[in-house]
Enzyme design. Sequence first.
Site, PDB file in Angstrom:
ATOM      1  N   TYR A  29      -1.689 -15.448  -0.955  1.00  0.00           N
ATOM      2  CA  TYR A  29      -1.054 -14.572   0.052  1.00  0.00           C
ATOM      3  C   TYR A  29      -0.929 -15.315   1.387  1.00  0.00           C
ATOM      4  O   TYR A  29      -1.773 -15.157   2.276  1.00  0.00           O
ATOM      5  CB  TYR A  29      -1.885 -13.311   0.276  1.00  0.00           C
ATOM      6  CG  TYR A  29      -2.210 -12.498  -0.960  1.00  0.00           C
ATOM      7  CD1 TYR A  29      -1.211 -11.988  -1.779  1.00  0.00           C
ATOM      8  CD2 TYR A  29      -3.535 -12.200  -1.281  1.00  0.00           C
ATOM      9  CE1 TYR A  29      -1.511 -11.219  -2.891  1.00  0.00           C
ATOM     10  CE2 TYR A  29      -3.851 -11.429  -2.395  1.00  0.00           C
ATOM     11  CZ  TYR A  29      -2.836 -10.949  -3.200  1.00  0.00           C
ATOM     12  OH  TYR A  29      -3.147 -10.184  -4.297  1.00  0.00           O
ATOM     13  N   ASN A  34      -0.220  -6.080   6.239  1.00  0.00           N
ATOM     14  CA  ASN A  34      -0.472  -4.999   7.188  1.00  0.00           C
ATOM     15  C   ASN A  34      -1.927  -4.528   7.210  1.00  0.00           C
ATOM     16  O   ASN A  34      -2.649  -4.728   8.188  1.00  0.00           O
ATOM     17  CB  ASN A  34       0.511  -3.876   6.831  1.00  0.00           C
ATOM     18  CG  ASN A  34       0.515  -2.735   7.793  1.00  0.00           C
ATOM     19  OD1 ASN A  34      -0.518  -2.356   8.311  1.00  0.00           O
ATOM     20  ND2 ASN A  34       1.669  -2.148   8.038  1.00  0.00           N
ATOM     21  N   TRP A  35      -2.380  -3.904   6.107  1.00  0.00           N
ATOM     22  CA  TRP A  35      -3.737  -3.337   6.205  1.00  0.00           C
ATOM     23  C   TRP A  35      -4.803  -4.424   6.138  1.00  0.00           C
ATOM     24  O   TRP A  35      -5.887  -4.269   6.694  1.00  0.00           O
ATOM     25  CB  TRP A  35      -3.968  -2.143   5.292  1.00  0.00           C
ATOM     26  CG  TRP A  35      -4.022  -2.304   3.793  1.00  0.00           C
ATOM     27  CD1 TRP A  35      -3.423  -3.230   3.015  1.00  0.00           C
ATOM     28  CD2 TRP A  35      -4.734  -1.418   2.899  1.00  0.00           C
ATOM     29  NE1 TRP A  35      -3.690  -2.988   1.692  1.00  0.00           N
ATOM     30  CE2 TRP A  35      -4.495  -1.880   1.583  1.00  0.00           C
ATOM     31  CE3 TRP A  35      -5.529  -0.301   3.059  1.00  0.00           C
ATOM     32  CZ2 TRP A  35      -5.029  -1.249   0.450  1.00  0.00           C
ATOM     33  CZ3 TRP A  35      -6.064   0.337   1.930  1.00  0.00           C
ATOM     34  CH2 TRP A  35      -5.817  -0.141   0.658  1.00  0.00           C
ATOM     35  N   ASP A  36      -4.475  -5.558   5.520  1.00  0.00           N
ATOM     36  CA  ASP A  36      -5.418  -6.689   5.554  1.00  0.00           C
ATOM     37  C   ASP A  36      -5.722  -7.075   7.001  1.00  0.00           C
ATOM     38  O   ASP A  36      -6.866  -7.392   7.354  1.00  0.00           O
ATOM     39  CB  ASP A  36      -4.825  -7.919   4.851  1.00  0.00           C
ATOM     40  CG  ASP A  36      -4.559  -7.684   3.376  1.00  0.00           C
ATOM     41  OD1 ASP A  36      -3.681  -6.854   3.056  1.00  0.00           O
ATOM     42  OD2 ASP A  36      -5.221  -8.330   2.545  1.00  0.00           O
ATOM     43  N   TYR A  81       4.895 -17.763  -2.265  1.00  0.00           N
ATOM     44  CA  TYR A  81       4.749 -16.340  -2.590  1.00  0.00           C
ATOM     45  C   TYR A  81       6.083 -15.758  -3.027  1.00  0.00           C
ATOM     46  O   TYR A  81       7.124 -16.040  -2.440  1.00  0.00           O
ATOM     47  CB  TYR A  81       4.243 -15.564  -1.355  1.00  0.00           C
ATOM     48  CG  TYR A  81       4.012 -14.098  -1.649  1.00  0.00           C
ATOM     49  CD1 TYR A  81       2.851 -13.678  -2.290  1.00  0.00           C
ATOM     50  CD2 TYR A  81       4.965 -13.137  -1.298  1.00  0.00           C
ATOM     51  CE1 TYR A  81       2.653 -12.331  -2.579  1.00  0.00           C
ATOM     52  CE2 TYR A  81       4.763 -11.791  -1.578  1.00  0.00           C
ATOM     53  CZ  TYR A  81       3.609 -11.392  -2.216  1.00  0.00           C
ATOM     54  OH  TYR A  81       3.408 -10.066  -2.497  1.00  0.00           O
ATOM     55  N   ASP A 159      -1.508  -1.604  -6.060  1.00  0.00           N
ATOM     56  CA  ASP A 159      -0.242  -1.930  -6.701  1.00  0.00           C
ATOM     57  C   ASP A 159      -0.042  -1.427  -8.133  1.00  0.00           C
ATOM     58  O   ASP A 159       0.993  -0.875  -8.451  1.00  0.00           O
ATOM     59  CB  ASP A 159      -0.055  -3.454  -6.690  1.00  0.00           C
ATOM     60  CG  ASP A 159      -0.157  -4.047  -5.291  1.00  0.00           C
ATOM     61  OD1 ASP A 159      -0.407  -3.299  -4.325  1.00  0.00           O
ATOM     62  OD2 ASP A 159       0.008  -5.270  -5.158  1.00  0.00           O
ATOM     63  N   ARG A 192      -4.181  -9.659 -12.965  1.00  0.00           N
ATOM     64  CA  ARG A 192      -3.001  -9.305 -12.166  1.00  0.00           C
ATOM     65  C   ARG A 192      -2.187  -8.223 -12.879  1.00  0.00           C
ATOM     66  O   ARG A 192      -2.396  -7.951 -14.054  1.00  0.00           O
ATOM     67  CB  ARG A 192      -2.128 -10.564 -11.976  1.00  0.00           C
ATOM     68  CG  ARG A 192      -2.759 -11.670 -11.149  1.00  0.00           C
ATOM     69  CD  ARG A 192      -2.862 -11.338  -9.683  1.00  0.00           C
ATOM     70  NE  ARG A 192      -1.591 -10.998  -9.075  1.00  0.00           N
ATOM     71  CZ  ARG A 192      -1.455 -10.572  -7.810  1.00  0.00           C
ATOM     72  NH1 ARG A 192      -2.509 -10.451  -7.019  1.00  0.00           N
ATOM     73  NH2 ARG A 192      -0.270 -10.253  -7.318  1.00  0.00           N
ATOM     74  N   TRP A 340      -5.936  -3.152  -9.680  1.00  0.00           N
ATOM     75  CA  TRP A 340      -6.241  -1.807  -9.175  1.00  0.00           C
ATOM     76  C   TRP A 340      -6.449  -0.816 -10.321  1.00  0.00           C
ATOM     77  O   TRP A 340      -6.360   0.395 -10.121  1.00  0.00           O
ATOM     78  CB  TRP A 340      -5.139  -1.340  -8.214  1.00  0.00           C
ATOM     79  CG  TRP A 340      -5.175  -2.095  -6.911  1.00  0.00           C
ATOM     80  CD1 TRP A 340      -4.463  -3.212  -6.578  1.00  0.00           C
ATOM     81  CD2 TRP A 340      -6.003  -1.812  -5.765  1.00  0.00           C
ATOM     82  NE1 TRP A 340      -4.783  -3.628  -5.298  1.00  0.00           N
ATOM     83  CE2 TRP A 340      -5.717  -2.793  -4.777  1.00  0.00           C
ATOM     84  CE3 TRP A 340      -6.952  -0.814  -5.474  1.00  0.00           C
ATOM     85  CZ2 TRP A 340      -6.343  -2.806  -3.526  1.00  0.00           C
ATOM     86  CZ3 TRP A 340      -7.563  -0.836  -4.229  1.00  0.00           C
ATOM     87  CH2 TRP A 340      -7.258  -1.826  -3.271  1.00  0.00           C
ATOM     88  N   GLU A 383     -11.662 -11.383  -3.813  1.00  0.00           N
ATOM     89  CA  GLU A 383     -10.684 -10.332  -3.490  1.00  0.00           C
ATOM     90  C   GLU A 383     -11.173  -8.977  -4.012  1.00  0.00           C
ATOM     91  O   GLU A 383     -11.096  -7.964  -3.344  1.00  0.00           O
ATOM     92  CB  GLU A 383      -9.334 -10.707  -4.119  1.00  0.00           C
ATOM     93  CG  GLU A 383      -8.200  -9.760  -3.782  1.00  0.00           C
ATOM     94  CD  GLU A 383      -6.867 -10.203  -4.404  1.00  0.00           C
ATOM     95  OE1 GLU A 383      -6.856 -11.224  -5.141  1.00  0.00           O
ATOM     96  OE2 GLU A 383      -5.849  -9.535  -4.152  1.00  0.00           O
TER      97      GLU A 383
HETATM   98  C1  2M8 Z   1      -1.967  -7.013  -2.985  1.00  0.00           C
HETATM   99  O1  2M8 Z   1      -0.581  -6.769  -2.936  1.00  0.00           O
HETATM  100  C2  2M8 Z   1       0.416  -7.808  -2.856  1.00  0.00           C
HETATM  101  C3  2M8 Z   1       1.756  -7.124  -2.569  1.00  0.00           C
HETATM  102  O2  2M8 Z   1       1.688  -6.477  -1.334  1.00  0.00           O
HETATM  103  C4  2M8 Z   1       0.561  -8.647  -4.078  1.00  0.00           C
HETATM  104  O3  2M8 Z   1      -0.144  -8.431  -5.074  1.00  0.00           O
HETATM  105  O4  2M8 Z   1       1.381  -9.570  -4.042  1.00  0.00           O
HETATM  106  C5  2M8 Z   1      -2.670  -5.649  -2.806  1.00  0.00           C
HETATM  107  O5  2M8 Z   1      -4.030  -5.736  -3.156  1.00  0.00           O
HETATM  108  C6  2M8 Z   1      -2.515  -5.159  -1.370  1.00  0.00           C
HETATM  109  O6  2M8 Z   1      -3.270  -3.996  -1.160  1.00  0.00           O
HETATM  110  C7  2M8 Z   1      -2.933  -6.242  -0.371  1.00  0.00           C
HETATM  111  O7  2M8 Z   1      -2.621  -5.807   0.935  1.00  0.00           O
HETATM  112  C8  2M8 Z   1      -2.251  -7.582  -0.650  1.00  0.00           C
HETATM  113  C9  2M8 Z   1      -2.808  -8.722   0.200  1.00  0.00           C
HETATM  114  O8  2M8 Z   1      -4.217  -8.766   0.110  1.00  0.00           O
HETATM  115  O9  2M8 Z   1      -2.398  -7.939  -2.023  1.00  0.00           O
END
Ligand code: 2M8
Length: 418
Positions: A29, A34-36, A81, A159, A192, A340, A383
């Site tokens: 990533y 956002n929430w991260d 990504y 997700d 995943r 998830w 994670e």
């Molecule tokens: C995960 O989501 C992203 C897409 O937004 C992905 O899998 O590519 C989720 O766990 C999401 O909640 C989190 O914000 C993101 C980055 O940690 O990864």
Amino acid sequence: MLKSLDEQARAIMRGNDQGTYTMPTEGLYPYQWNWDSAFAAFGFATFDLARAWVEIETLLTGQWENGMVPHIIFHEASDGYFPGPSEWGANQTPQTSGISQPPVAATFTRAIFEKNPEAGRSHVEGLFPKLLAWHRWFIDNRNENGMIVVNHPWESGRDNAPDWDEAMENVDTSNVGEYIRNDTSHVDPHMRPNQLDYDRFMAIVYAGRGCGWDEAEMAKNGPFRVADPGMTFILLRANRDLLALAEQLGEPTDEIKGWISLLESGVQQLWNPAIRAYDALNIRTGNFAGSMSSSSFLCWFAGIEDSSALTEFDRIAAVSKYSFPSHDPESDRFEPLRYWRGPAWGIINTLIGIGLAEMGHHKQAEALRDDTASLITQSGFAEYFNPVDGSPAGGKDFTWTAAIWLAWASPSLHTKEN
Ligand code: 2M8
């Protein structure tokens, strides 16, 4: 000498720090999520208050004119990504995705402000109107009778949760051509979402891009629209924190109070008596998902007491070696490693734990904190974690896991030996 876990957590956050924002983890990533970022700010506030403010302020630089704060901001180009800016086609500067994510930012803004109100006041004055506009965007565009809906599973932050299974079956993937996922080259594919999930994720992205991310159009005809207990509880809680900030600043409060009443009554429609839990509801079909996920237990975080939820919480905690699984471990859809659909997530434990403690359920809150601390102590800053054996899963050296260790889970917060 071995570094303490607090030191390791700070080093991870510094390592992922890009100067003005923090990536969740290198490789998997590489942008600002956002929430991260809001969790990162919560963690930074334990050792660098100024850096905590920068994190949230940078997140808000991605805000759209309509108030939406996107789930990814692509500050710097990276080919690591998928899907990147061109798939989203959002036409923004900086480049962003076209959907949002759970609005925990107001909650952590308040927490950071309260650490030092004098130093925080000017930051909150700048952030308040932006957070208000974002929350208003949710109410104007994602509110179905007081339930908050997501237009994409990615928007929920959870997700591939079973919450979306029924609604995802109706997503037509015929507009999705060939593409290469990058996630499965970074992480074991068993941890995943599966390929069909990804095809559907991309179909929804292309539908959004196709209508220029027009909210009215997506509300009417978008391929996916599901009321999410997680999003509803988190926005409800965030509005309570925004209200507290408004009071501090002497800003008007009536609009925010109205949102709180709306969501307090709206979320009750998500109670599914068949599973004794708050459940996702597909707006297109009117069907419940029948999924008891960890987001059902964010009721306390939202200030809502529920004795049946507490009974179910205790049942799940009793059968889980490590709390708290993202899906009911006694359900046949539970998969302990698949993202998830079963794994335990430190950030969700934190939100549930904060709520439990605030509502007086100290025994459960402490047990959850202890389990989170054990997972990180045994398996590092992963994670997410397998709740059956505690093994690490997903990306390594993860920002939000380090952040919640520092701000919530670390035993040093209680023993004062930092
Ligand atoms: C995960 O989501 C992203 C897409 O937004 C992905 O899998 O590519 C989720 O766990 C999401 O909640 C989190 O914000 C993101 C980055 O940690 O990864």
